[in-house]
Design a protein around this motif. Structure first.
Motif, PDB file in Angstrom:
ATOM      1  N   ILE A  15       0.867  -1.192   0.000  1.00  0.00           N
ATOM      2  CA  ILE A  15       0.000   0.000   0.000  1.00  0.00           C
ATOM      3  C   ILE A  15       0.900   1.236   0.000  1.00  0.00           C
ATOM      4  N   VAL A  16       0.648   2.096  -0.964  1.00  0.00           N
ATOM      5  CA  VAL A  16       1.437   3.335  -1.051  1.00  0.00           C
ATOM      6  C   VAL A  16       0.570   4.485  -0.546  1.00  0.00           C
ATOM      7  N   VAL A  17       1.106   5.207   0.439  1.00  0.00           N
ATOM      8  CA  VAL A  17       0.382   6.350   1.021  1.00  0.00           C
ATOM      9  C   VAL A  17       1.318   7.567   1.073  1.00  0.00           C
ATOM     10  N   GLY A  18       0.821   8.699   1.511  1.00  0.00           N
ATOM     11  CA  GLY A  18       1.649   9.905   1.648  1.00  0.00           C
ATOM     12  C   GLY A  18       2.383   9.887   2.979  1.00  0.00           C
ATOM     13  N   ARG A  19       2.841  11.080   3.384  1.00  0.00           N
ATOM     14  CA  ARG A  19       3.546  11.175   4.667  1.00  0.00           C
ATOM     15  C   ARG A  19       2.578  10.813   5.798  1.00  0.00           C
ATOM     16  N   LEU A  20       3.024   9.943   6.719  1.00  0.00           N
ATOM     17  CA  LEU A  20       2.115   9.446   7.753  1.00  0.00           C
ATOM     18  C   LEU A  20       2.295  10.177   9.084  1.00  0.00           C
ATOM     19  N   PRO A  21       1.188  10.527   9.719  1.00  0.00           N
ATOM     20  CA  PRO A  21       1.292  11.121  11.041  1.00  0.00           C
ATOM     21  C   PRO A  21       1.756  10.079  12.075  1.00  0.00           C
ATOM     22  N   ALA A  22       2.273  10.518  13.187  1.00  0.00           N
ATOM     23  CA  ALA A  22       2.838   9.625  14.202  1.00  0.00           C
ATOM     24  C   ALA A  22       1.805   8.636  14.737  1.00  0.00           C
ATOM     25  N   ALA A  23       0.561   9.076  14.859  1.00  0.00           N
ATOM     26  CA  ALA A  23      -0.495   8.205  15.398  1.00  0.00           C
ATOM     27  C   ALA A  23      -0.717   6.993  14.508  1.00  0.00           C
ATOM     28  N   ALA A  82       2.434  -5.603   9.574  1.00  0.00           N
ATOM     29  CA  ALA A  82       2.784  -4.929   8.311  1.00  0.00           C
ATOM     30  C   ALA A  82       4.158  -4.278   8.442  1.00  0.00           C
ATOM     31  N   ARG A  83       4.894  -4.237   7.293  1.00  0.00           N
ATOM     32  CA  ARG A  83       6.228  -3.625   7.295  1.00  0.00           C
ATOM     33  C   ARG A  83       6.108  -2.241   6.666  1.00  0.00           C
ATOM     34  N   LEU A  84       6.591  -1.276   7.425  1.00  0.00           N
ATOM     35  CA  LEU A  84       6.425   0.123   7.013  1.00  0.00           C
ATOM     36  C   LEU A  84       7.769   0.680   6.548  1.00  0.00           C
ATOM     37  N   THR A  85       7.734   1.354   5.411  1.00  0.00           N
ATOM     38  CA  THR A  85       8.952   2.015   4.918  1.00  0.00           C
ATOM     39  C   THR A  85       8.614   3.476   4.656  1.00  0.00           C
ATOM     40  N   LEU A  86       9.347   4.368   5.313  1.00  0.00           N
ATOM     41  CA  LEU A  86       9.109   5.811   5.136  1.00  0.00           C
ATOM     42  C   LEU A  86      10.210   6.340   4.229  1.00  0.00           C
ATOM     43  N   LYS A  87       9.781   6.953   3.132  1.00  0.00           N
ATOM     44  CA  LYS A  87      10.788   7.419   2.169  1.00  0.00           C
ATOM     45  C   LYS A  87      10.310   8.768   1.631  1.00  0.00           C
ATOM     46  N   GLY A  88      10.892   9.853   2.127  1.00  0.00           N
ATOM     47  CA  GLY A  88      10.516  11.189   1.681  1.00  0.00           C
ATOM     48  C   GLY A  88       9.041  11.470   1.930  1.00  0.00           C
ATOM     49  N   ARG A  89       8.350  11.861   0.840  1.00  0.00           N
ATOM     50  CA  ARG A  89       6.944  12.202   0.974  1.00  0.00           C
ATOM     51  C   ARG A  89       6.026  10.981   0.848  1.00  0.00           C
ATOM     52  N   GLU A  90       6.632   9.858   0.579  1.00  0.00           N
ATOM     53  CA  GLU A  90       5.824   8.651   0.348  1.00  0.00           C
ATOM     54  C   GLU A  90       6.171   7.564   1.364  1.00  0.00           C
ATOM     55  N   SER A  91       5.173   6.815   1.739  1.00  0.00           N
ATOM     56  CA  SER A  91       5.397   5.686   2.646  1.00  0.00           C
ATOM     57  C   SER A  91       4.779   4.437   2.016  1.00  0.00           C
ATOM     58  N   THR A  92       5.433   3.295   2.237  1.00  0.00           N
ATOM     59  CA  THR A  92       4.844   2.055   1.734  1.00  0.00           C
ATOM     60  C   THR A  92       4.637   1.091   2.895  1.00  0.00           C
ATOM     61  N   ASP A 136      -9.895   4.126   9.230  1.00  0.00           N
ATOM     62  CA  ASP A 136     -10.338   4.649  10.530  1.00  0.00           C
ATOM     63  C   ASP A 136      -9.595   5.938  10.904  1.00  0.00           C
ATOM     64  N   LEU A 137      -8.322   5.995  10.509  1.00  0.00           N
ATOM     65  CA  LEU A 137      -7.507   7.167  10.861  1.00  0.00           C
ATOM     66  C   LEU A 137      -7.539   8.233   9.758  1.00  0.00           C
ATOM     67  N   GLY A 138      -8.310   7.982   8.744  1.00  0.00           N
ATOM     68  CA  GLY A 138      -8.513   8.971   7.673  1.00  0.00           C
ATOM     69  C   GLY A 138      -7.300   9.160   6.784  1.00  0.00           C
ATOM     70  N   VAL A 139      -6.513   8.108   6.572  1.00  0.00           N
ATOM     71  CA  VAL A 139      -5.326   8.218   5.703  1.00  0.00           C
ATOM     72  C   VAL A 139      -5.749   7.964   4.249  1.00  0.00           C
ATOM     73  N   ASP A 140      -5.253   8.829   3.385  1.00  0.00           N
ATOM     74  CA  ASP A 140      -5.582   8.725   1.961  1.00  0.00           C
ATOM     75  C   ASP A 140      -4.634   7.705   1.287  1.00  0.00           C
ATOM     76  N   VAL A 141      -5.205   6.649   0.727  1.00  0.00           N
ATOM     77  CA  VAL A 141      -4.371   5.621   0.062  1.00  0.00           C
ATOM     78  C   VAL A 141      -4.134   6.035  -1.393  1.00  0.00           C
ATOM     79  N   LYS A 142      -2.848   6.166  -1.779  1.00  0.00           N
ATOM     80  CA  LYS A 142      -2.542   6.554  -3.177  1.00  0.00           C
ATOM     81  C   LYS A 142      -2.785   5.385  -4.138  1.00  0.00           C
ATOM     82  N   ARG A 143      -2.219   4.243  -3.814  1.00  0.00           N
ATOM     83  CA  ARG A 143      -2.456   3.056  -4.653  1.00  0.00           C
ATOM     84  C   ARG A 143      -2.139   1.778  -3.871  1.00  0.00           C
ATOM     85  N   VAL A 144      -2.724   0.682  -4.397  1.00  0.00           N
ATOM     86  CA  VAL A 144      -2.436  -0.628  -3.806  1.00  0.00           C
ATOM     87  C   VAL A 144      -1.829  -1.506  -4.909  1.00  0.00           C
ATOM     88  N   GLU A 145      -0.621  -1.979  -4.692  1.00  0.00           N
ATOM     89  CA  GLU A 145       0.051  -2.819  -5.713  1.00  0.00           C
ATOM     90  C   GLU A 145       0.041  -4.274  -5.243  1.00  0.00           C
TER      91      GLU A 145
END
Lengths: 303, 267
Positions: free
Chosen positions: A228-236, A246-256, A274-283
């Protein structure tokens, strides 16, 4: 239309060895079909049954909708065996002309097709040489030439690149891709999984005479999970995700977020929603053919 | 061209490229030639050494004695001719067994049968083609043996009696039968065992009356050794009957071979 169709096809050899059990298979026109399995899985037996070299103990096999016992079904068929055994007393050109005449081609067409294929498979220089003087690689290429002599609608290849060097392997792959582009049906048995993966539309995995899996690569690896590709994620959100597998990778403005299973994917998507995060795409995460193959084989071994 | 004919032509080509077979055929013809030369020398030395021969030429013997001596010499000639025939006929049988027992087995061993049967060629066409190819080679062998027989009689100044004239044809007819029996057996047994069984699977080997006479071919009538030796004639009608018999037997055994070949696994 199914070019190859088998209905509960089975073969038990004399002595009681069961080589194939109730194989149900359909290969459609225009597809490149990979037939995989470890040694002794029943791949060669299936090919022998399709070519009517051996009689089934049960079930039936059809080529172009007709029983395989009908010789005319082989008019539109090309076959390359694993170990190419050719009539060693012919020259390469004469052998191709002989096979072409068996297929009912006119004499002029025989010569023309033989010349074209010898050129295409890099055997022009050796065309007049006795086959007994050919190297293994040359024999394999000549074998491929004879399989293509009638420009067949269906090509059955049993380990086609087993005796070839890397350059010749690439040439073979190009030929297969060309056949695929021209809408020909190819049924290929191979141990070289990367080769099958690069050209095949569908694959079947056979083990101990039983069909374990069949489908496209997407279908076979569909249940693996996704990225799942998303934007910058808040700490919560990061905190909530760290509580999952799930394995999280934070890279610049994008997170996977990599999810290894379908259930985890659904859970993570729920958290993100639930946390209102906008999903850019699912690969979708694709398994390689090797992973699929060993998955099927290992599952059997474990069982 | 018809697939059967193509397989037959290929079969001839394959047979002529088999060094062992060519060597066997040449060896048999060579041995026959050696036999011929030896016989010629022996005959000459007998005649030269014999006072009888001198008696005939000098006229020292009575007419009755001269006639008796001539008959003796003619008989010896017929014996040599019959011996020559027996040698080449036996060779023909060996060659027929060799060719027909290995016709399918060698293709199976090499795997070339699969390359042909992956084309629109039926098993029947393949087997009949193989048989026809083998028979063509056997016809060639019989022809060569016939030519050798003529040369032998010319060299030895013998009369080529009617039985001897038809001998090569009868030799070929016998090859047709032996070949078909061998081909059937090679589909059931190991080729070597098939050759041995095919050689002995003749009604002639069993005393009559015997039920086997109705199921096994008889090669006895094709062996004109005795007729040649006795200088007896053989009627054209008999040749015709024997030819029909040979083709009939060959057809029956070939049909049985086809039935077996169509149902067996080719691996």
């Amino acid at each position: 239309m199914a070019v190859i169709r088998t209905e509960t096809l089975g073969k038990t050899y004399r002595g009681g060895t069961v080589a194939l059990r109730g194989l149900d298979l359909e290969v459609h026109a225009g597809e490149v079909f990979g037939f995989l399995g470890p040694n002794g899985a029943g791949k060669s037996t299936t090919i022998r049954l399709l070519l009517n070299f051996i009689r089934p103990s049960g079930g039936a096999a059809y080529l172009f909708g007709q029983p395989v016992t009908c010789a005319q079904t082989r008019k539109e068929l090309g076959y390359l065996p694993e170990s190419v055994q050719l009539h060693s007393y012919y020259s390469g050109r004469r052998l191709l002309e002989f096979y072409a005449s068996l297929l009912g081609l006119e004499r002029a067409d025989c010569s023309r097709r033989a010349g074209e294929l010898l050129e295409r498979l890099g055997l022009r220089e050796a065309a007049e040489r006795r086959i007994s003087q050919y190297s293994k690689g040359m024999l394999q290429r000549l074998g491929m030439a004879q399989a293509l002599i009638n420009d067949p609608e269906l090509l059955i290849l049993d380990e086609p690149t087993s005796n070839l060097d890397p350059v010749a392997r690439r040439d073979f792959r190009d030929i297969l891709l060309d056949l695929k582009a021209r809408g020909k049906t190819v049924f290929v048995c191979s141990h070289i999984l990367s080769e099958v993966e690069s050209v095949c539309d569908r694959v079947a995995i056979l083990q101990k005479g039983e069909l374990k899996r069949v489908g496209t690569l997407e279908e076979l690896s569909g249940a693996r999970g996704a990225r799942i590709v998303v934007g910058r994620l808040p700490a919560a959100v990061i905190e909530a995700l760290s509580a999952t597998d799930a394995r999280l990778t934070l890279k610049g403005r994008e997170s996977t977020i990599v999810c290894d299973s379908q259930s985890l994917l659904e859970h993570v998507r729920q958290v993100l929603d639930d946390l209102g995060v906008d999903v850019k795409r699912v690969e979708p995460q694709m398994q390689s053919l090797e992973e699929i193959f060993f998955g099927a084989i290992d599952r059997e071994r474990t069982a | 061209m018809n697939p059967t004919l193509l397989v037959a032509v290929d079969s001839i080509r394959a047979l002529l490229h088999r060094r062992l077979l060519v060597a066997l055929m040449l060896a048999l013809l060579g041995l026959t030639a050696v036999f011929s030369v030896t016989v010629t020398k022996v005959k000459k030395s007998i005649l030269e050494a014999s006072e009888l021969a001198a008696g005939i030429s000098d006229g020292e013997l009575t007419e009755a004695e001269q006639e008796q001596a001539r008959q003796g010499i003619d008989q010896a000639g017929s014996f040599f001719l019959a011996g020559f025939y027996w040698f080449s006929a036996f060779g023909g049988t060996v060659v027929a067994l060799f060719i027909c027992c290995t016709a399918v087995a060698s293709d199976l061993r090499r795997g070339t049968i699969h390359m042909i049967l992956a084309k629109p060629v039926t098993r029947s066409q393949f087997l009949i083609g193989k048989y026809c190819g083998a028979i063509a080679v056997l016809f060639g062998y019989s022809l060569l043996a016939g030519i050798a027989l003529v040369i032998f009689t010319q060299v030895n100044d013998l009369e080529l009696n009617l039985a001897a004239q038809y001998a090569p044809w009868l030799m070929f007819c016998q090859s047709l039968m032996v070949g078909s029996v061998a081909m059937l057996l090679s589909l059931l047994l190991h080729p070597l065992l098939a050759a041995v069984v095919a050689f002995f699977a003749s009604a002639g080997f069993f005393s009559s009356p015997n039920p086997l006479f109705f199921v096994l071919p008889s090669y006895d009538q094709f062996n004109v050794f005795g007729l040649i030796m006795n200088g007896r004639l053989i009627a054209l009608e008999d040749i015709l009957t024997l030819t029909i018999y040979a083709f009939d037997v060959a057809a029956i055994f070939l049909l049985l071979a086809l039935w077996r070949f169509r149902s067996r696994d080719l691996i």
